[in-house]
Design an enzyme around this catalytic site. Structure first.
Site, PDB file in Angstrom:
ATOM      1  CB  SER A 126      27.230 -36.744 -15.475  1.00 28.05           C
ATOM      2  OG  SER A 126      27.667 -37.247 -14.204  1.00 28.05           O
ATOM      3  N   PRO A 151      28.164 -40.827 -13.464  1.00 34.73           N
ATOM      4  CG  PRO A 151      25.672 -40.698 -13.989  1.00 34.73           C
ATOM      5  CD  PRO A 151      26.789 -40.318 -12.907  1.00 34.73           C
ATOM      6  CE1 TYR A 152      33.297 -35.872 -18.065  1.00 33.72           C
ATOM      7  CE2 TYR A 152      34.155 -35.771 -15.927  1.00 33.72           C
ATOM      8  CZ  TYR A 152      34.355 -35.572 -16.963  1.00 33.72           C
ATOM      9  OH  TYR A 152      35.589 -34.949 -17.629  1.00 33.72           O
ATOM     10  N   GLY A 153      32.303 -39.802 -14.491  1.00 31.36           N
ATOM     11  CA  GLY A 153      33.515 -40.796 -14.428  1.00 31.36           C
ATOM     12  C   GLY A 153      33.322 -41.955 -15.020  1.00 31.36           C
ATOM     13  CB  SER A 203      30.629 -41.495 -19.483  1.00 27.71           C
ATOM     14  OG  SER A 203      31.292 -40.253 -19.341  1.00 27.71           O
TER      15      SER A 203
END
Ligand code: UDP
Length: 342
Positions: free
Chosen positions: A89, A149-151, A153
């Site tokens: 991510s 970015p994973y968290g 998103s």
């Protein structure tokens, strides 16, 4: 109940499909097979008794989701479909926002168009970022400040769900959701039918077990200078069947109008070194361990305070012993060294 499971051909989603079928539900599995496995659905077919339908489709395809929800008279959506590598991510943020945030928006719009009133969402402890000392172990009230970015998103989706549920309440057509914030999920189903098969595989326990199998030469610890007891990152490893048991429990209690969040973890953290030691104990194998750089985006310590779901629904994890959890994962990996292709 008629349940749509998105990402149902993936690791966690397939365990949800299995459990929902065992509980007597009718399941529509939706998966684009980008990282999921048609073999997982085939493996579950024999115990489905005709109650499992598979649709190869993308959750970002709003019109397709609308027609599937309508055609299968779906009461509840369980939304697992997502990309879930913190490291990836960081290098491919737009892919994560597209797959995890934009696709979820399309799916929620489809639910809105069709009138689905119950939604269970796979969120993550990565939405918490790097909690301060006072919030460890982490309660649901911990401020959400994701550091990758994973968290972010996933947090976008939580916000969409809160705002949408609020608007539905105002319009008098209540919509209920639960955002379940997972800690680290591991292990596999006790009957050995389905399990974990990621390409690429980057998660710690599978990677270490692949080293035990000789598929990898060594395992690298990403950072040994964290402010943790042994200098390596600490995580809370919840068994996949316990995680899905919590979903079943939440689904059974969720009503239109609810806006719920629960942390799903065992309430205890294990370091990377402790995981490696447990894998060596359980497998009886030795392998080389290298000490490497920190991986960007990794917080030092994440483990749950699971008191809210225990108090509210009487749910807690049944497997808290690390070796038992690793033995379950090993049971799958030693029989499926190449995953479903074995
Ligand atoms: N990790 C590691 N070596 C690996 C894979 C992971 O040291 O080959 C560490 C990683 O930095 C993190 C922990 O193991 O601290 C758990 O990582 P994983 O990717 O399994 O899950 P995440 O916590 O990122 O969701």
């Amino acid at each position: 109940m008629n349940v749509m499971v998105t990402g149902g051909a993936g690791y966690i989603g397939s365990h949800a499909v299995q459990r929902l079928l065992r509980d007597g539900n009718t399941v529509l599995c939706v998966d684009n097979l980008y990282r999921g496995h048609a073999e997982a659905m085939a493996a579950l077919e024999p115990e489905a008794g005709g109650r499992l339908t598979f649709a190869e489709a993308d959750t970002g395809d709003r019109e397709k989701m609308k027609s599937l929800l309508k055609e299968h008279q779906i009461d509840t959506v369980m939304h697992f479909a997502a990309l879930a590598y913190v490291g990836e991510s960081v290098t491919e943020p737009l892919v994560y926002y597209r797959n995890n945030a934009a696709s979820a928006l399309s799916l929620i719009q489809a639910c809105d168009a069709v009138g689905v009133q119950r939604f269970v969402f796979s969120s993550t402890c990565a939405t918490y970022g790097e909690p301060s000392e006072e919030f460890i172990p982490i309660p649901e009230t911990c401020p959400q400040n994701p550091i990758n970015p994973y968290g972010r998103s996933k947090l976008h989706v939580e916000h969409m769900l809160f705002d949408y549920a609020h608007a539905c309440q105002l319009k008098g057509k209540p919509f209920g959701f639960a955002a379940l914030r997972y800690f680290n999920v591991s292990g596999s189903d006790r009957t050995g039918v389905i399990g974990e098969d990621h390409t690429p595989e980057t998660h710690l326990i599978p990677v270490v077990l692949q080293a035990a199998l000789g598929i990898r030469d060594s395992i690298t610890i990403f950072g040994t200078d964290y402010a943790t007891p042994d200098g390596t990152c600490v995580r809370d490893y919840i068994h996949v069947e316990d995680l899905i048991d919590a979903h079943a429990c939440v689904m059974g209690d969720l009503k239109p109008g609810d806006t719920r969040t629960y942390n799903l973890g065992i309430g205890k953290g294990y370091s990377v070194r402790e995981i490696i030691d447990s894998c060596k104990r359980v497998t009886g194998k030795d392998f080389e361990i290298k000490e490497g750089q920190r991986r960007p985006g990794d917080p030092p310590s994440l483990y749950a305070n699971p008191a809210k779901i225990l108090g509210g629904l009487g749910w807690k994890a049944s497997i808290t012993d690390l070796d038992e959890n690793i033995a379950s994962a090993w049971n799958w990996f030693k029989n499926h060294p190449e995953g479903y292709g074995s």
